[in-house]
Motif scaffolding. Structure first.
Motif, short mmCIF file in Angstrom:
data_model
loop_
_atom_site.label_atom_id
_atom_site.label_comp_id
_atom_site.label_asym_id
_atom_site.label_seq_id
_atom_site.Cartn_x
_atom_site.Cartn_y
_atom_site.Cartn_z
N ILE A 71 4.02 3.11 2.41
CA ILE A 71 5.30 3.56 1.86
C ILE A 71 5.50 5.05 2.15
O ILE A 71 6.58 5.47 2.59
N LYS A 118 0.84 -1.18 0.00
CA LYS A 118 0.00 0.00 0.00
C LYS A 118 0.88 1.25 0.00
O LYS A 118 1.82 1.37 0.78
N TRP A 119 0.53 2.18 -0.86
CA TRP A 119 1.30 3.41 -0.94
C TRP A 119 1.16 4.24 0.33
O TRP A 119 2.05 5.04 0.64
#
Length: 319
Positions: A12, A8-9
């Motif tokens: 990040i 999942k961004w």
């Protein structure tokens, strides 16, 4: 442990947004100074960043390989704990056999106490190795549904044992001492022979070895110089990139330098997050899941059908 193939961004960006903001601002400032204020001496030759990128890639590769070795060793150690837990339960059930049928009930009680105390040992070792929940980000915090407290052992210990257990500096080791004392009692009452006593004691020693190997990884940090200099080198590399590309590609130097900096930043973070596998983080060895596996296996061997509920990896993470 993250099992989702696609990360999942939001996770990040939680770890990278500060650095990314710096990369973007620096690239924009360098471009503006070069194109609008005609500060031509900002340009650096391409060979400068080529040599630095090569050296940095080798350095990060070495760091990440050794960090993964620590993570994989931790996983193998807990794999051994799974195997020896099954063996211990089988040995307790099949080797502690009283000659006098009148003592069968007492022997059964001793077996149950030792089997369930081992489940407590596994959960205690998990809590002993991990820290408290370290996240302030609600999106990450919601994944952690466990308490990571010694209260998880209450159901498997006698009240008097648990009261003493909670005040020990090394609770898992205390439980192994209790196991040894029960073995001695069974031997003194003639429930196990000399050979069986030795075999059971050897299995207890293996649990000591497993705990010691986990503590070695936990208490011996990855050499700090690798972590420190990798961060410094990534910062220097990212700071030089805009100066290299601005002369050649103009405004395109902004996304290009940011993307390249992001790549090296992620390489550095991958190693940093893998080097300590018992910190109760998303990337760690899933010792909660392994603890529940051991509890399920041991209970099934004993005949207890009250299995723990398996954690749902629906969010892509196994703890």
């Amino acid at each position: 442990m993250i099992v989702r193939r696609n990360l999942k961004w939001s996770f990040i960006l939680h770890y990278t947004w500060k650095s990314m903001l710096y990369y973007v601002l620096l690239a924009v400032v360098v471009y503006l100074l070069h194109d609008y204020y005609q500060v031509f001496h900002l340009h650096l030759p391409f060979s400068t960043i080529t040599a630095l990128s090569t050296a940095l890639a080798i350095f990060l590769g070495f760091k990440n390989n050794n960090a993964y070795d620590r993570w994989w060793e931790a996983r193998k150690i807990w794999g051994l704990l799974v195997n020896y837990s099954r063996a211990w339960t089988r040995q307790v059930i099949t080797m502690i056999i009283p000659d006098d049928p009148l003592e069968a009930a007492n022997a059964k009680e001793l077996q149950q106490r030792m089997v369930y105390r081992h489940i407590a040992f596994v959960h205690a070792l998990r809590v002993f190795l991990r820290k408290k929940l370290p996240y302030n980000n609600p999106k990450i915090q919601e994944i952690f549904e466990e308490t990571n407290e010694y209260a998880d052992t209450v159901a498997f210990l006698m009240p008097a044992e648990y009261k003493v257990f909670c005040h020990k500096k090394n609770p898992p080791n205390y439980l192994l001492e209790l196991q040894g004392e029960d073995l001695r009692r069974a031997y003194n009452r003639g429930w196990i022979s000399d050979f069986r006593f030795v075999r059971l004691e050897e299995t207890l020693i293996e649990f000591n070895n497993i705990q010691g190997r986990c503590e070695r990884i936990k208490n011996t940090p990855f050499p700090r110089q690798y972590s420190f200099f990798s961060r410094v080198f990534v910062f220097i590399h990212a700071s030089l990139l805009p100066f290299v590309f601005v002369e050649e590609i103009g405004w395109a130097s902004i996304p290009i330098s940011v993307i390249l900096s992001f790549v090296f930043l992620c390489l550095d973070l991958v190693g940093e997050r893998a080097e300590d596998p018992f910190e109760n983080r998303l990337e760690d060895v899933p010792i909660t899941a392994l603890s529940l596996t051991i509890e399920t296996n041991v209970k099934e061997q004993w005949g207890d059908k009250n299995f723990p509920e398996a954690k749902d990896p629906g969010r892509g993470v196994i703890l």
